[in-house]
Enzyme design. Sequence first.
Site: not given
Length: 136
Positions: A60, A97, A114, A116, A91, A42, A100, A45, A94, A108
Amino acid sequence: MQNDPFRENLNDFEFHVLREGGTERPYTGEYWNNKEPGTYFCKACGAKLFSSETKFDSRCGWPSFFKPAENSNVTYVNDSSMGMTRIEVQCGSCGSHLGHVFEGEGFDTPTDLRYCINSVSMTFEPASDAPGTVGN
């Protein structure tokens, strides 16, 4: 969020993504195509988030992982912004954001998940730089 304790250590864009829930454009982040072995932390933090061993190309435009390094270092929040329902990844240490997580998309991977994650939400430590390792 002027009194946010992370404000002074993040630039404006990092703050917008990490602390205000923003996002970076796909295929623009520093780590979306990183194939180097190592660990992602992160940016706010320093909590350990993901290992390169779980990173995969989901096409993506963001770094994608199939599981966190440690389950306790991420939390999940329902996100109904942008006219859709998604699961936001934060996180666990802390509350920043990160991105997602999406389920059941036919990738696979061992988890069929997933994650992202915005590159700007993380720092990367190459495996050769890890404490106690010897570089080539």
